[in-house]
Enzyme design. Structure first.
Site, PDB file in Angstrom:
ATOM      1  CG  LEU A 115       9.314 -17.115  -3.505  1.00 25.92           C
ATOM      2  CD1 LEU A 115       9.374 -17.219  -1.882  1.00 25.92           C
ATOM      3  CD2 LEU A 115       9.669 -15.720  -3.889  1.00 25.92           C
ATOM      4  CD1 TRP A 161       7.439   6.524  -2.966  1.00 29.37           C
ATOM      5  CD2 TRP A 161       7.060   6.711  -5.102  1.00 29.37           C
ATOM      6  NE1 TRP A 161       8.665   6.238  -3.491  1.00 29.37           N
ATOM      7  CE2 TRP A 161       8.472   6.625  -5.006  1.00 29.37           C
ATOM      8  CE3 TRP A 161       6.421   7.047  -6.120  1.00 29.37           C
ATOM      9  CZ2 TRP A 161       9.312   6.612  -5.853  1.00 29.37           C
ATOM     10  CZ3 TRP A 161       7.522   7.047  -7.157  1.00 29.37           C
ATOM     11  CH2 TRP A 161       8.952   6.686  -7.093  1.00 29.37           C
ATOM     12  CG  ASP A 203      -2.164   0.849   1.108  1.00 30.99           C
ATOM     13  OD1 ASP A 203      -2.266   1.312   0.011  1.00 30.99           O
ATOM     14  OD2 ASP A 203      -2.725   1.251   2.261  1.00 30.99           O
ATOM     15  CG  HIS A 251       0.043   2.107  -9.276  1.00 27.74           C
ATOM     16  ND1 HIS A 251      -0.449   1.474  -8.191  1.00 27.74           N
ATOM     17  CD2 HIS A 251      -1.017   2.538 -10.070  1.00 27.74           C
ATOM     18  CE1 HIS A 251      -1.389   2.050  -7.628  1.00 27.74           C
ATOM     19  NE2 HIS A 251      -2.038   2.873  -8.705  1.00 27.74           N
TER      20      HIS A 251
HETATM   21  C1  FPP Z   1      -1.818   0.101  -3.210  1.00 26.79           C
HETATM   22  O1  FPP Z   1      -1.277   1.764  -3.320  1.00 26.79           O
HETATM   23  C2  FPP Z   1      -1.464  -0.517  -4.574  1.00 26.79           C
HETATM   24  C3  FPP Z   1      -2.172  -0.894  -5.582  1.00 26.79           C
HETATM   25  C4  FPP Z   1      -3.672  -0.962  -5.567  1.00 26.79           C
HETATM   26  C5  FPP Z   1      -1.619  -1.734  -6.524  1.00 26.79           C
HETATM   27  C6  FPP Z   1      -0.455  -2.425  -6.507  1.00 26.79           C
HETATM   28  C7  FPP Z   1       0.475  -2.783  -7.518  1.00 26.79           C
HETATM   29  C8  FPP Z   1       1.744  -2.850  -7.449  1.00 26.79           C
HETATM   30  C9  FPP Z   1       2.599  -2.948  -6.285  1.00 26.79           C
HETATM   31  C10 FPP Z   1       2.696  -2.819  -8.744  1.00 26.79           C
HETATM   32  C11 FPP Z   1       2.208  -4.141  -9.738  1.00 26.79           C
HETATM   33  C12 FPP Z   1       2.808  -5.213  -9.447  1.00 26.79           C
HETATM   34  C13 FPP Z   1       2.753  -6.449  -9.912  1.00 26.79           C
HETATM   35  C14 FPP Z   1       2.900  -7.536  -9.268  1.00 26.79           C
HETATM   36  C15 FPP Z   1       2.483  -6.268 -11.398  1.00 26.79           C
HETATM   37  P1  FPP Z   1      -2.393   2.763  -3.718  1.00 26.79           P
HETATM   38  O2  FPP Z   1      -2.610   3.053  -5.180  1.00 26.79           O
HETATM   39  O3  FPP Z   1      -3.846   2.516  -2.772  1.00 26.79           O
HETATM   40  O4  FPP Z   1      -1.633   3.879  -2.913  1.00 26.79           O
HETATM   41  P2  FPP Z   1      -2.489   4.988  -1.918  1.00 26.79           P
HETATM   42  O5  FPP Z   1      -3.314   4.381  -0.791  1.00 26.79           O
HETATM   43  O6  FPP Z   1      -1.163   5.982  -1.468  1.00 26.79           O
HETATM   44  O7  FPP Z   1      -3.363   6.030  -2.941  1.00 26.79           O
END
Ligand code: FPP
Length: 259
Positions: free
Chosen positions: A148, A42, A37, A54
């Site tokens: 893994l 970021w 998260d 992302h």
């Molecule tokens: C949450 O941060 C993150 C996500 C909804 C997406 C997670 C995706 C990745 C880590 C990259 C892609 C991964 C793969 C395996 C291809 P948020 O957007 O909710 O952040 P915020 O709460 O700060 O808005």
């Protein structure tokens, strides 16, 4: 028809003896699950579009896989896309699915060469056909690997998973494959998407949020939680080690009396 007829078979896999010995001697959690998260925050802090967060998050995924391998963790489950994430603005959904498509096309060969076995949980039929095909071939390519076990949750929601398992259980009873009394915790667990996987020992959530957000609700009954303030793109080997160190301090009793 049996209630779980649509579930593909999952072959038995074991981690190598060497890794298991290392894990046991160092009290390394066998299964680490992570709610990644903070990508959006970021990016915002840097005046960048959310997609940049992302993308940076995907780099952090690479690092955490390396850390898990080096630490002797046998299972790593990453919450990459929740079933609720489809409700984000269309352009962000397109960015996230595009990133997934890119990841599958460009990272799977490297993961295979590292001995990573890939498995995906979630509603994969909600993704475009080419992504579904890539998910299937990534699993087929890496099925024999055992260094893994990397599980990526995509369009995953635990409540939906549990409801689907209830339907499968009802199907088993209606078809006469099981009596109602035979539907116990072990049978129910075998009807979940995580069948064959150990429950998470440690769950890490980044970005300072203290929620489970519909992730592995059944499986986390006795999981230790570690919450870290770091935003996911800044998560690296030090944060992973810190979470493992915190885990070693926890006394796990699984509901039993302290000795
Ligand atoms: C949450 O941060 C993150 C996500 C909804 C997406 C997670 C995706 C990745 C880590 C990259 C892609 C991964 C793969 C395996 C291809 P948020 O957007 O909710 O952040 P915020 O709460 O700060 O808005």
């Amino acid at each position: 028809m049996a209630g779980n007829a649509e579930l593909p078979a999952i072959p038995d896999r074991t981690v190598s003896d060497a890794v298991e010995t290392f894990a046991a001697s160092n009290n390394v959690p066998k299964h680490v699950a992570i709610i990644m998260d903070g990508n959006g925050r970021w990016a915002r802090a840097r005046h960048l579009p959310r997609v940049a967060g992302h993308r940076a998050g995907a780099q952090a995924v690479r690092k955490v896989i390396e850390s898990a391998i080096r630490s002797g963790v046998a299972w790593l489950t990453l919450y990459a896309f929740s079933s609720e994430n489809w409700r984000r603005p269309a352009d962000e959904v397109i960015d996230l699915t595009g990133l997934l498509r890119h990841y599958l096309r460009h990272e799977v060969a490297e993961l295979h060469s590292q001995g990573v076995c890939l498995r995906f949980i979630g509603e994969r039929d909600r993704f475009d056909g080419d992504i579904q095909a890539d998910l299937k071939s990534a699993e087929a390519l890496t099925v024999g690997n055992s260094r893994l076990n990397l599980v990526i949750a995509l369009s995953y929601g635990a409540r939906g998973e549990i409801v689907a398992a209830v339907r499968r259980a009802i199907g088993l009873v209606q078809s006469g494959d099981r009596s109602l009394d035979q539907i116990d915790e072990a049978v129910f667990g075998s009807l979940l998407e995580t069948r064959g996987m150990p429950d998470p020992d440690l769950l890490i959530r980044t970005s300072g949020e203290h929620r489970l957000s519909n992730f592995l609700l059944w499986q986390c009954a006795y999981t230790e939680f570690v919450f870290q303030d770091v935003l996911w793109p800044d998560f690296g080997p030090n944060e992973f080690s810190a979470a493992l160190a915190e885990f070693t301090k926890r006394e796990r009793r699984f509901g039993a009396r302290p000795s």
